[in-house]
Design a protein around this motif. Structure first.
Motif, PDB file in Angstrom:
ATOM      1  N   LEU A   7       0.838  -1.203   0.000  1.00 43.67           N
ATOM      2  CA  LEU A   7       0.000   0.000   0.000  1.00 43.67           C
ATOM      3  C   LEU A   7       0.869   1.248   0.000  1.00 43.67           C
ATOM      4  O   LEU A   7       1.835   1.336   0.746  1.00 43.67           O
ATOM      5  CB  LEU A   7      -0.912   0.019   1.225  1.00 43.67           C
ATOM      6  CG  LEU A   7      -1.916  -1.133   1.341  1.00 43.67           C
ATOM      7  CD1 LEU A   7      -2.713  -1.001   2.630  1.00 43.67           C
ATOM      8  CD2 LEU A   7      -2.838  -1.174   0.138  1.00 43.67           C
ATOM      9  N   ASP A   8       0.492   2.228  -0.824  1.00 46.57           N
ATOM     10  CA  ASP A   8       1.224   3.493  -0.838  1.00 46.57           C
ATOM     11  C   ASP A   8       0.750   4.400   0.289  1.00 46.57           C
ATOM     12  O   ASP A   8      -0.095   4.014   1.104  1.00 46.57           O
ATOM     13  CB  ASP A   8       1.126   4.171  -2.208  1.00 46.57           C
ATOM     14  CG  ASP A   8      -0.269   4.697  -2.544  1.00 46.57           C
ATOM     15  OD1 ASP A   8      -1.139   4.787  -1.641  1.00 46.57           O
ATOM     16  OD2 ASP A   8      -0.501   5.026  -3.718  1.00 46.57           O
ATOM     17  N   GLU A   9       1.256   5.630   0.336  1.00 41.64           N
ATOM     18  CA  GLU A   9       0.921   6.537   1.433  1.00 41.64           C
ATOM     19  C   GLU A   9      -0.544   6.951   1.450  1.00 41.64           C
ATOM     20  O   GLU A   9      -1.048   7.444   2.460  1.00 41.64           O
ATOM     21  CB  GLU A   9       1.798   7.783   1.394  1.00 41.64           C
ATOM     22  CG  GLU A   9       1.556   8.668   0.185  1.00 41.64           C
ATOM     23  CD  GLU A   9       2.458   9.895   0.160  1.00 41.64           C
ATOM     24  OE1 GLU A   9       3.005  10.266   1.218  1.00 41.64           O
ATOM     25  OE2 GLU A   9       2.610  10.466  -0.917  1.00 41.64           O
ATOM     26  N   LEU A  10      -1.269   6.727   0.351  1.00 43.98           N
ATOM     27  CA  LEU A  10      -2.684   7.060   0.291  1.00 43.98           C
ATOM     28  C   LEU A  10      -3.572   5.836   0.494  1.00 43.98           C
ATOM     29  O   LEU A  10      -4.787   5.916   0.363  1.00 43.98           O
ATOM     30  CB  LEU A  10      -3.010   7.730  -1.053  1.00 43.98           C
ATOM     31  CG  LEU A  10      -2.273   9.035  -1.314  1.00 43.98           C
ATOM     32  CD1 LEU A  10      -2.533   9.531  -2.731  1.00 43.98           C
ATOM     33  CD2 LEU A  10      -2.656  10.091  -0.301  1.00 43.98           C
ATOM     34  N   GLY A  11      -2.950   4.694   0.789  1.00 44.69           N
ATOM     35  CA  GLY A  11      -3.708   3.472   1.013  1.00 44.69           C
ATOM     36  C   GLY A  11      -4.086   2.755  -0.262  1.00 44.69           C
ATOM     37  O   GLY A  11      -4.920   1.856  -0.253  1.00 44.69           O
ATOM     38  N   GLN A  12      -3.475   3.135  -1.374  1.00 48.57           N
ATOM     39  CA  GLN A  12      -3.765   2.513  -2.668  1.00 48.57           C
ATOM     40  C   GLN A  12      -2.770   1.381  -2.921  1.00 48.57           C
ATOM     41  O   GLN A  12      -1.627   1.440  -2.478  1.00 48.57           O
ATOM     42  CB  GLN A  12      -3.613   3.545  -3.799  1.00 48.57           C
ATOM     43  CG  GLN A  12      -4.463   4.779  -3.605  1.00 48.57           C
ATOM     44  CD  GLN A  12      -4.077   5.880  -4.581  1.00 48.57           C
ATOM     45  OE1 GLN A  12      -4.876   6.252  -5.410  1.00 48.57           O
ATOM     46  NE2 GLN A  12      -2.873   6.389  -4.487  1.00 48.57           N
ATOM     47  N   VAL A  13      -3.185   0.367  -3.674  1.00 53.59           N
ATOM     48  CA  VAL A  13      -2.290  -0.728  -4.031  1.00 53.59           C
ATOM     49  C   VAL A  13      -1.183  -0.162  -4.924  1.00 53.59           C
ATOM     50  O   VAL A  13      -1.450   0.427  -5.971  1.00 53.59           O
ATOM     51  CB  VAL A  13      -3.060  -1.861  -4.740  1.00 53.59           C
ATOM     52  CG1 VAL A  13      -2.110  -2.958  -5.197  1.00 53.59           C
ATOM     53  CG2 VAL A  13      -4.135  -2.423  -3.826  1.00 53.59           C
ATOM     54  N   ASN A  24       0.335  11.383  -5.335  1.00 52.64           N
ATOM     55  CA  ASN A  24       0.793  11.952  -4.074  1.00 52.64           C
ATOM     56  C   ASN A  24      -0.370  12.699  -3.422  1.00 52.64           C
ATOM     57  O   ASN A  24      -1.431  12.884  -4.023  1.00 52.64           O
ATOM     58  CB  ASN A  24       2.000  12.876  -4.289  1.00 52.64           C
ATOM     59  CG  ASN A  24       1.715  13.949  -5.304  1.00 52.64           C
ATOM     60  OD1 ASN A  24       0.760  14.710  -5.183  1.00 52.64           O
ATOM     61  ND2 ASN A  24       2.547  14.026  -6.347  1.00 52.64           N
ATOM     62  N   LEU A  25      -0.174  13.147  -2.186  1.00 56.19           N
ATOM     63  CA  LEU A  25      -1.228  13.805  -1.424  1.00 56.19           C
ATOM     64  C   LEU A  25      -1.678  15.104  -2.091  1.00 56.19           C
ATOM     65  O   LEU A  25      -2.869  15.400  -2.140  1.00 56.19           O
ATOM     66  CB  LEU A  25      -0.757  14.070   0.007  1.00 56.19           C
ATOM     67  CG  LEU A  25      -1.793  14.628   0.965  1.00 56.19           C
ATOM     68  CD1 LEU A  25      -3.010  13.718   1.063  1.00 56.19           C
ATOM     69  CD2 LEU A  25      -1.181  14.826   2.351  1.00 56.19           C
ATOM     70  N   GLU A  26      -0.750  15.873  -2.621  1.00 56.09           N
ATOM     71  CA  GLU A  26      -1.115  17.142  -3.269  1.00 56.09           C
ATOM     72  C   GLU A  26      -2.015  16.902  -4.479  1.00 56.09           C
ATOM     73  O   GLU A  26      -2.997  17.608  -4.686  1.00 56.09           O
ATOM     74  CB  GLU A  26       0.143  17.919  -3.695  1.00 56.09           C
ATOM     75  CG  GLU A  26       0.969  18.438  -2.541  1.00 56.09           C
ATOM     76  CD  GLU A  26       1.779  17.348  -1.823  1.00 56.09           C
ATOM     77  OE1 GLU A  26       2.138  16.324  -2.459  1.00 56.09           O
ATOM     78  OE2 GLU A  26       2.014  17.513  -0.613  1.00 56.09           O
ATOM     79  N   PHE A 111       3.242  -1.581   4.514  1.00 53.64           N
ATOM     80  CA  PHE A 111       2.741  -0.216   4.399  1.00 53.64           C
ATOM     81  C   PHE A 111       3.884   0.706   3.995  1.00 53.64           C
ATOM     82  O   PHE A 111       4.948   0.677   4.593  1.00 53.64           O
ATOM     83  CB  PHE A 111       2.176   0.275   5.740  1.00 53.64           C
ATOM     84  CG  PHE A 111       1.051  -0.566   6.283  1.00 53.64           C
ATOM     85  CD1 PHE A 111      -0.250  -0.344   5.841  1.00 53.64           C
ATOM     86  CD2 PHE A 111       1.283  -1.549   7.226  1.00 53.64           C
ATOM     87  CE1 PHE A 111      -1.301  -1.112   6.339  1.00 53.64           C
ATOM     88  CE2 PHE A 111       0.243  -2.313   7.726  1.00 53.64           C
ATOM     89  CZ  PHE A 111      -1.050  -2.090   7.278  1.00 53.64           C
ATOM     90  N   ASN A 112       3.639   1.552   2.990  1.00 49.40           N
ATOM     91  CA  ASN A 112       4.636   2.545   2.602  1.00 49.40           C
ATOM     92  C   ASN A 112       4.711   3.657   3.626  1.00 49.40           C
ATOM     93  O   ASN A 112       5.741   4.276   3.823  1.00 49.40           O
ATOM     94  CB  ASN A 112       4.283   3.130   1.231  1.00 49.40           C
ATOM     95  CG  ASN A 112       5.300   4.135   0.742  1.00 49.40           C
ATOM     96  OD1 ASN A 112       6.496   3.920   0.888  1.00 49.40           O
ATOM     97  ND2 ASN A 112       4.831   5.209   0.181  1.00 49.40           N
ATOM     98  N   TYR A 113       3.590   3.899   4.307  1.00 50.01           N
ATOM     99  CA  TYR A 113       3.500   5.013   5.243  1.00 50.01           C
ATOM    100  C   TYR A 113       2.780   4.555   6.492  1.00 50.01           C
ATOM    101  O   TYR A 113       1.719   3.956   6.407  1.00 50.01           O
ATOM    102  CB  TYR A 113       2.728   6.161   4.583  1.00 50.01           C
ATOM    103  CG  TYR A 113       2.387   7.284   5.525  1.00 50.01           C
ATOM    104  CD1 TYR A 113       3.362   8.159   5.964  1.00 50.01           C
ATOM    105  CD2 TYR A 113       1.092   7.449   5.973  1.00 50.01           C
ATOM    106  CE1 TYR A 113       3.045   9.191   6.830  1.00 50.01           C
ATOM    107  CE2 TYR A 113       0.763   8.477   6.844  1.00 50.01           C
ATOM    108  CZ  TYR A 113       1.752   9.343   7.266  1.00 50.01           C
ATOM    109  OH  TYR A 113       1.441  10.363   8.124  1.00 50.01           O
TER     110      TYR A 113
END
Length: 142
Positions: A7-13, A24-26, A111-113
């Protein structure tokens, strides 16, 4: 097995890419703000209820709660005011999310984040049905 982090920092695969996936978050904030503006305009133009229900469609009994009901042989979501409602998007809403935080995941880079800081959960989680979960993420502003 997929590569880690899963999972990336946004919870996506991480391993899957699709049109519109935020990198990214932005980017996620920009997309959501744009979609909120568009939805507000469309709600005004299309006469949607305060819950997003179809004002010009059939009116069912208002119960004050979202529910399902069969209307003319088809299942619909009904908003609290009794208007037919169609939802495309989130399959979970609320101010909390649960992710299994079993040692197999937390002891690896699954988890990435990992959320850290005031008001955020600890990765060791809480016991629920003999499984450890990360829970009670607070609401946040985009």
């Amino acid at each position: 097995m997929e590569s880690l982090p899963y999972l990336d920092e946004l919870g996506q695969v991480s391993a899957i890419h699709w049109p519109g996936k935020a990198n990214n978050l932005e980017e996620a904030r920009d997309t959501m703000q744009s979609e909120f503006k568009q939805a507000k305009k469309e709600a005004k133009d299309k006469r949607l209820s305060k819950f997003g229900g179809w004002i010009d469609g059939p009116k069912m009994k208002a119960t004050g709660r979202f529910r399902t009901q069969k209307v003319d042989g088809k299942w619909w979501l009904i908003d609290p005011d009794g208007y037919l409602f169609f939802s495309v998007g989130p399959c979970l809403t609320g101010n909390r999310a649960e992710t299994l935080a079993i040692p197999k995941r937390t002891n690896t880079p699954f988890f990435n984040y990992h959320p850290r800081g005031e008001g955020l959960p600890k990765m060791d989680g809480v016991t629920k049905n003999r499984r450890k979960t990360v829970c009670e993420f607070p609401s946040f502003k985009l």
